[in-house]
Design an enzyme around this catalytic site. Sequence first.
Site, short mmCIF file in Angstrom:
data_model
loop_
_atom_site.label_atom_id
_atom_site.label_comp_id
_atom_site.label_asym_id
_atom_site.label_seq_id
_atom_site.Cartn_x
_atom_site.Cartn_y
_atom_site.Cartn_z
N GLU A 188 -7.69 -2.94 4.37
CA GLU A 188 -7.99 -2.21 5.62
C GLU A 188 -8.56 -3.13 6.69
O GLU A 188 -9.48 -2.75 7.42
CB GLU A 188 -8.97 -1.05 5.35
CG GLU A 188 -8.39 0.05 4.49
CD GLU A 188 -9.28 1.29 4.40
OE1 GLU A 188 -10.48 1.18 4.72
OE2 GLU A 188 -8.76 2.35 4.04
N GLU A 257 -3.59 4.79 -0.30
CA GLU A 257 -4.75 5.65 -0.55
C GLU A 257 -4.51 7.05 -0.01
O GLU A 257 -4.59 7.29 1.19
CB GLU A 257 -6.02 5.06 0.09
CG GLU A 257 -6.46 3.77 -0.56
CD GLU A 257 -7.84 3.29 -0.09
OE1 GLU A 257 -8.60 4.09 0.51
OE2 GLU A 257 -8.16 2.11 -0.33
#
Length: 856
Positions: A188, A257
């Site tokens: 991320e 995710e």
Amino acid sequence: MELSSSTSHMLLILALLILSFMLNFSSAAYNVTYDSRSLIIDGQRKLLISAAIHYPRSVPSMWPGLVQLAKEGGVDAIETYVFWNGHELSPNNYYFGGRFDLVKFCKIVQQSGLYLILRIGPFVAAEWNFGGIPVWLHYIPGTVFRTDNEPFKYYMQKFMIYIVNLMKKEKLFASQGGPIILAQVENEYGFYETAYGEGGKRYALWAARMAVSQNTGVPWIMCEQFDAPDPVIDTCNSFYCDQFKSLSPNKPKIWTENWPGWYKTFGGRDPHRPPEDVAFSVARFFQKGGSLQNYYMYHGGTNFGRTSGGPFITTSYDYNAPIDEYGLARCPKWGHLKELHRSIKLCEHALVNSEPKVLSLGPLQEADVYEDASGVCAAFISNMDDKNDKMVEFRNMSYYLPSWSVSILPDCKNVAFNTAKVGSQTSTVEMIPTDLQPSTNLPNKDLKGLQWDVFVEKAGIWADANFSINGLVDHINTTKDTTDYLWYTTSLLVDETEGFTRNGSSPILIVESKGHALHVFVNQKLQASAFGNATVSPFIFRSPISLKAGKNEIALLSMTAGLQNAGAFYEWTGAGPTQVRIEGLKNGTVNMSSYKWTNRIGLQGENLRIYDSIGLNGVNWVSTSEPPKEQPLTWYKAELNPPPGDEPIGLDMIHMGKGLAWLNGQEIGRYWPRKCSKHEECVQQCDYRGKFSPDKCSTGCGEPSQRWYHVPRSWFKPSGNVLVIFEEIGGDPTSIQFSRRKISSVCSHISEDHPSFDFEHFQKDGAGDYNNKATVSLKCQKNTQISAVKFASFGNPVGTCGSYAQGECHDPSSISIVKKVCLNKTECALELTKDNFDMELCPGSVKKLAVEVVCT
Ligand SMILES: *[C@@H]1O[C@H](CO)[C@@H](O)[C@H](O)[C@H]1NC(C)=O
Ligand SMILES: *[C@@H]1O[C@H](CO)[C@@H](O)[C@H](O)[C@H]1NC(C)=O
Ligand SMILES: *[C@@H]1O[C@H](CO)[C@@H](O)[C@H](O)[C@H]1NC(C)=O
Ligand SMILES: *[C@@H]1O[C@H](CO)[C@@H](O)[C@H](O)[C@H]1NC(C)=O
Ligand SMILES: *[C@@H]1O[C@H](CO)[C@@H](O)[C@H](O)[C@H]1NC(C)=O
Ligand SMILES: *[C@@H]1O[C@H](CO)[C@@H](O)[C@H](O)[C@H]1NC(C)=O
Ligand SMILES: *[C@@H]1O[C@H](CO)[C@@H](O)[C@H](O)[C@H]1NC(C)=O
Ligand SMILES: *[C@@H]1O[C@H](CO)[C@@H](O)[C@H](O)[C@H]1NC(C)=O
Ligand SMILES: *[C@@H]1O[C@H](CO)[C@@H](O)[C@H](O)[C@H]1NC(C)=O
């Protein structure tokens, strides 16, 4: 002698060589590549469902069961991060034991026949302490994390290579016949890259190239990385990724995710994501061309010891995941997703071998039809309307679509699954309290009952100070996270002539702190405490304190509660008091910030390790059957028998204040039954419809954010188990209990208009009608059987599992038929047909059957 011994040695080595050669052959290397549609494994396009299970968030004895339960739940792969700060304890000092036995975990996944996705990072965020990067790295001069910085890149690359080489040595990559099909570098980073300027861009590129140059033979991914260079695949993390597109047209659509729940914080609410919405998001993803979806988390587990980040992430990392913290299937979520996976798999061939045709079926309704040249056809039809159900026409047939749902038609005709219709069983769990039992290996245990050993810490500098300095130091810079605790002490001279010493009114102490928590002691007495929270870490302590004329000892116990785990430059976030002053003295406000402060790192008990066998007897424990209650800074120790049975165990700390707990030297973790404000927003019942956000379906307002703390069964011995508690504020140790987590009942609830899809015949036959009569199915856990039928009603029963009640429409023989079919069985199924029930009952209404049984 010498010769023969070395000959036998050689023979042994030869035998081992042959054996290892054979073993390698038994798991042949396979090729993982990708194109725009999907990963391609040995030439075959695959749709994959993956389940995140983090190895250090459970214990090795739980790993095989967790992986097996994931496999039964219909997943193809297990995903885990690699937790750098659990592995490289100081530079070049590696640890792979216990919960950090990464290779063992990988091999368990391999043995189960599942694939593995290894997200090495090594930055992971993950609500894990310091985002997974070792704290020592922050103190290597000149280091800045996650940017084009030489020391950071040096240590990151060194760890990356260490892990990759370890995996290679154990032949764990697919290219070597192992389970690993994908690896991740960074995590991320795209959200924060611009904060690092040009250095950020160079770093992201460097990380990608460095990873690719490891030659693992499997593709690399970077999640939420908006400039991932070829051949690295950029992937999506969110509650919904149906609209996600890779940067590059030749990359598959991967969702690393999907959050089936959310984490919890001390003082926060209990988040729940409804199974209907999780299934909806997954079905939408595959409807819109998705190829690999990973549940983050599938089993969340426990942040044992001081491994949680945040700050303020709870010790429980349950995550409302399909497998609960304790390793039990969370039903109906687990079962509903299992049926979803099965339905998606039936569509795999059509999905990966054709381009979708998108048909509009209404303003918010659409069908995506995948039909290949040979006529194999699968369709997903969705209703995105978050309020209204809808009847749609598709291929000359009518389909009823509940609002915010997707129906999966593996033959473009029969509905195998609708995301909003939960047909799988529900279970309710109970925490059954059991008193702490004194260890049977202690003498006179019957005479004395449970004995507690008690040791009370001194408030302030308990031995030599670490240092004295004018002013207040940063907490984290000082402890370097070797402990949560740091003492700041000073003294204050109070004049005899101060008015308050006569008239009883108290001056006010004010402490401004960057976080995370603070207890204030004056002359060894606890005055008050103050805390930040997960939203606002800094806080202001403001409380009257009792001073006496003359010299007063002021002792501030500052605490961290998990270090920052994400954000740009997060490693520079400090903690601890920054300003201290007193109001209400004759002099007016006295600024104590630049006083001479004396600091001590950690607690005496921690320093002596009185919680494990090394230092258990390092202090003079006082033995008593009536331990002091509401006593701050107190260590309690008891020798116990394990709780009976074999259910998972939670330590019930509801009557304690805040602190740390250990069993047999193993770190249970931070406990803090800190209450969530009752003014927060909670729901009685969650409406699954519409976009989910972590605040949407919470419970627990006004309740302790964590009451039970998981103590793995494997930590217990047959007797002589040493439980050690350190209590900061004050509590009642005599109220500490173990609780056994037990599935108290299993329910199923089905409506006559919810046909059950016949998967078996569909897979065998092809064309036809695969809608069987609505069926209620019940299944107990392994080695248990249905011992009682608590409730059964065919008609219009109301309520939910655990609180069903008959409606005005009820077939009186419901109970006896369910008993006849289900009693003493591990599993049973009952069709809603006239053979079983009175179908003529209450004509004109859609009837349903609700059943609740007990498994023992
Ligand atoms: C792996 O598969 C790709 C295509 O799917 C192929 O081009 C490549 O040669 C294969 N590599 C090996 C080592 O078999
Ligand atoms: C639907 O019905 C029309 C008219 O009867 C027919 O032409 C068409 O082929 C049918 N479509 C399908 C998919 O069966
Ligand atoms: C603090 O003092 C203790 C006791 O003297 C010592 O063991 C410890 O290493 C010191 N820690 C630091 C960081 O100076
Ligand atoms: C007590 O003494 C303090 C300090 O002199 C003064 O500010 C306060 O008003 C007095 N309180 C009462 C109740 O007399
Ligand atoms: C966190 O603390 C801030 C500041 O004290 C407060 O305004 C806020 O309501 C707290 N949030 C929660 C969730 O308790
Ligand atoms: C910690 O110490 C470093 C080095 O002395 C300093 O640059 C940094 O600002 C300190 N951090 C805090 C939060 O005070
Ligand atoms: C109050 O002021 C006097 C005179 O300046 C000083 O001697 C004394 O130390 C002060 N008291 C405190 C508590 O700061
Ligand atoms: C107290 O003293 C500190 C250190 O000298 C200073 O930074 C701070 O601004 C002072 N606080 C107040 C409220 O005057
Ligand atoms: C179930 O087992 C119990 C105990 O073994 C027995 O008494 C009972 O008759 C059995 N019931 C049925 C329906 O088989």
